[in-house]
Design an enzyme around this catalytic site. Structure first.
Site, PDB file in Angstrom:
ATOM      1  N   ASP A   1      -2.903  54.984   3.060  1.00  0.00           N
ATOM      2  CA  ASP A   1      -2.968  54.336   4.361  1.00  0.00           C
ATOM      3  C   ASP A   1      -4.091  54.940   5.199  1.00  0.00           C
ATOM      4  OD1 ASP A   1      -1.683  52.564   6.377  1.00  0.00           O
ATOM      5  OD2 ASP A   1      -1.291  54.453   7.406  1.00  0.00           O
TER       6      ASP A   1
ATOM      7  N   GLU B   1      -6.956  52.199   1.670  1.00  0.00           N
ATOM      8  CA  GLU B   1      -7.094  51.164   2.699  1.00  0.00           C
ATOM      9  C   GLU B   1      -8.330  51.522   3.526  1.00  0.00           C
ATOM     10  OE1 GLU B   1      -4.601  49.283   6.452  1.00  0.00           O
ATOM     11  OE2 GLU B   1      -4.566  51.438   6.071  1.00  0.00           O
TER      12      GLU B   1
END
Length: 513
Positions: free
Chosen positions: A197, A259
């Site tokens: 993330d 990401e």
């Protein structure tokens, strides 16, 4: 060739996939109960969103203990059963890693608030102005509002997301050592990799300089961050990824997927290097309109950005509007989504599917009382947030939960018109979205036409394109114009909608050999 190089990943938004215990929230046992469906769909791997201990201020992306399962989702034994059974179905399991921040309930942060040495693991600063009453700089939160919150002792701490998500200081050795421990913990439990993330986060610009006031108003929400944004994409972040890679490489076959929301292809490419990330999560198709020229440019840029590496493709995820809605909604949006599914699955590299897209789910129009995304609150209701794309999956039967839960409630309300979208209603219908995905994934896995990693583009009428996979020979043609066009020569393998003789109708894609 690594197993992931042409894999189809399926993102499971854990809260919304399947609820086993009737509390209205999806859980690990719910996922395990649906592994047969996922095997039938044909996916190669799962990406599980956070299921760690958390107060759920951002639905699990505020992690209080990265090495345990929140009771809302089960326990470590349930996780171990899920991994073992998934592997038994031939499906690998990757899990979300959240290294940019912790929960404000993490023991470290609680100790930091009390003035302990753990304060060095976060970004605490004195305020500006008389009495330190102004934040240390003008940084804004991605969720809206200031990126600083003042503590009772008068100091301020940094949170690029919600106040309940204080950013970690990656200059601190304890922070780095703890991430290594977390990586090893899950790898030893059998996971096949990590989706990281905010992989462009972690490192902050030295001195925490102010943002350019001219760009502050446009920096809320999920989007690519410009090079002038000192909050993200700083050079020191690559040291973190090299550290992660060194740990992961001790487990052959494990993959890292970042990401990466950055503005240029050149910046993106710096993350996907032999000693950093295996894959970069690419939002090009998820931010491109249903227009052949735009889609072609997005594909060409994405391939060029990774050079000799492996490109990735996705049309939706838990942070962006579902593409059926993005493409116009209703029957128009559904036709276009069917066409783009064939485009995505025809491309070389890795495809990421978001749970429910194989059912043709649109965004749900939720009442304000149901909204839970912190973006809604932080922007004073100006932005509705991401809840509309996170509504639970409809499996079978009638509302209100369509088999998502054995109970009569779901954490977000499910639209009454979703009866036509259930797995049950689509499974035996050869014309359904689910059948299209199953057929397309099966062909992708079994047909030699999908060999090769290079693309050759054909000349095509305005509003259309066609490319061929060099090495295998698959041809994918897309028509985004408002008139039928001739199909390329070849035998049709699959089409997203009915063909008109030797012509490709509007809002349709086809595979040929």
């Amino acid at each position: 060739m690594p197993w992931w190089q042409d894999a189809v990943f399926y993102q499971v938004y854990v809260r919304s996939f399947a609820d086993s215990d009737g509390d209205g929230v999806g859980d690990l046992e719910g996922i395990r109960s649906r592994l047969g469906y996922l095997e039938l769909l044909g996916v190669d791997a799962l990406w599980l969103t956070p299921f760690y201990r958390s107060p759920m201020a951002d639905h699990g992306y505020d992690v209080a203990d990265p090495r345990d399962v929140d009771p809302l989702f089960g326990d470590l034994a349930a996780f171990d059963r899920l991994v073992a059974d998934a592997h038994g179905h031939g499906i690998r399991v990757t899990v979300d890693l959240v290294p940019n921040h912790t929960s404000d309930q993490h023991p470290w942060f609680q100790a930091a608030l009390r003035g302990g040495p753990e304060r060095a693991r976060y970004h605490f600063r004195p305020g500006r102005g008389p009495g330190g009453e102004q934040p240390p700089n003008n940084w804004t939160s991605v969720f809206g509002g200031p990126a600083w919150t003042r503590t009772p002792d008068g100091s301020w701490y940094l949170h690029l997301f919600a106040p309940e998500q204080p950013d970690l200081n990656w200059d601190d050795a304890d922070v780095r050592a703890d991430l290594v421990r977390t990586l090893r913990f899950w790898l030893d439990r059998g996971v096949d990799g990590f989706r990281i993330d905010v992989a462009h986060g972690m490192a902050k610009a030295p001195g925490l300089p102010d943002l350019d006031p001219a760009v502050v108003p446009v920096l809320t929400g999920a989007h690519a961050h410009p090079a002038a944004d000192p909050r993200f994409d700083n050079d020191e972040v690559h040291d973190v990824h090299r550290m992660i890679r060194q740990v992961v490489d001790r487990h052959p076959g494990a993959v890292t997927i970042g990401e990466i929301w950055v503005e240029t292809d050149e910046r993106f490419a710096r993350y996907v290097r032999p000693d950093e990330l295996h894959l970069g999560f690419n939002f090009a198709l998820a931010t491109t309109a249903f227009d052949a020229d735009s889609v072609r440019r997005a594909v060409e840029r994405s391939v060029a950005a990774v050079g000799a590496g492996t490109p990735t493709w996705t049309l939706s995820n838990h942070d962006v509007e579902r593409h059926v809605t993005r493409y116009g909604g209703g029957e128009v949006g559904l036709r276009r989504a069917r066409a783009m599914a064939l485009v995505e699955l025809a491309l070389p590299g890795v495809a990421f599917l978001y749970n429910g897209e194989e059912l043709g789910l649109p965004n749900a129009d939720l009442p304000e009382w149901a909204l839970q995304d912190p973006i809604f609150e932080r922007t004073g209701g100006a932005e509705r947030g991401r809840d509309g794309c996170r509504v639970p999956l409809p499996w079978e039967g009638p509302p209100p939960t369509y088999g998502f839960s054995p109970g009569d409630k779901s954490w977000l309300p499910m639209p009454p018109e979703w009866a036509a979208h259930t797995v049950e209603s689509q499974l035996e219908d050869p014309g359904s979205m689910l059948s299209l995905y199953r057929h397309a994934i099966e062909l992708r896995k079994t047909s030699e036409a999908f060999a090769g990693t290079e693309l050759e583009w054909y000349g095509a009428p305005p509003g259309c394109f066609a490319f061929r996979r060099k090495g295998g020979g698959l041809i994918c043609a897309l028509n985004t114009s408002d008139a039928p066009v001739p199909l390329p020569p070849g035998t049709t393998l699959l089409a997203s909608g009915p063909l008109d003789g030797e012509e490709l109708p509007p809002e349709t894609a086809a595979w040929l050999v």
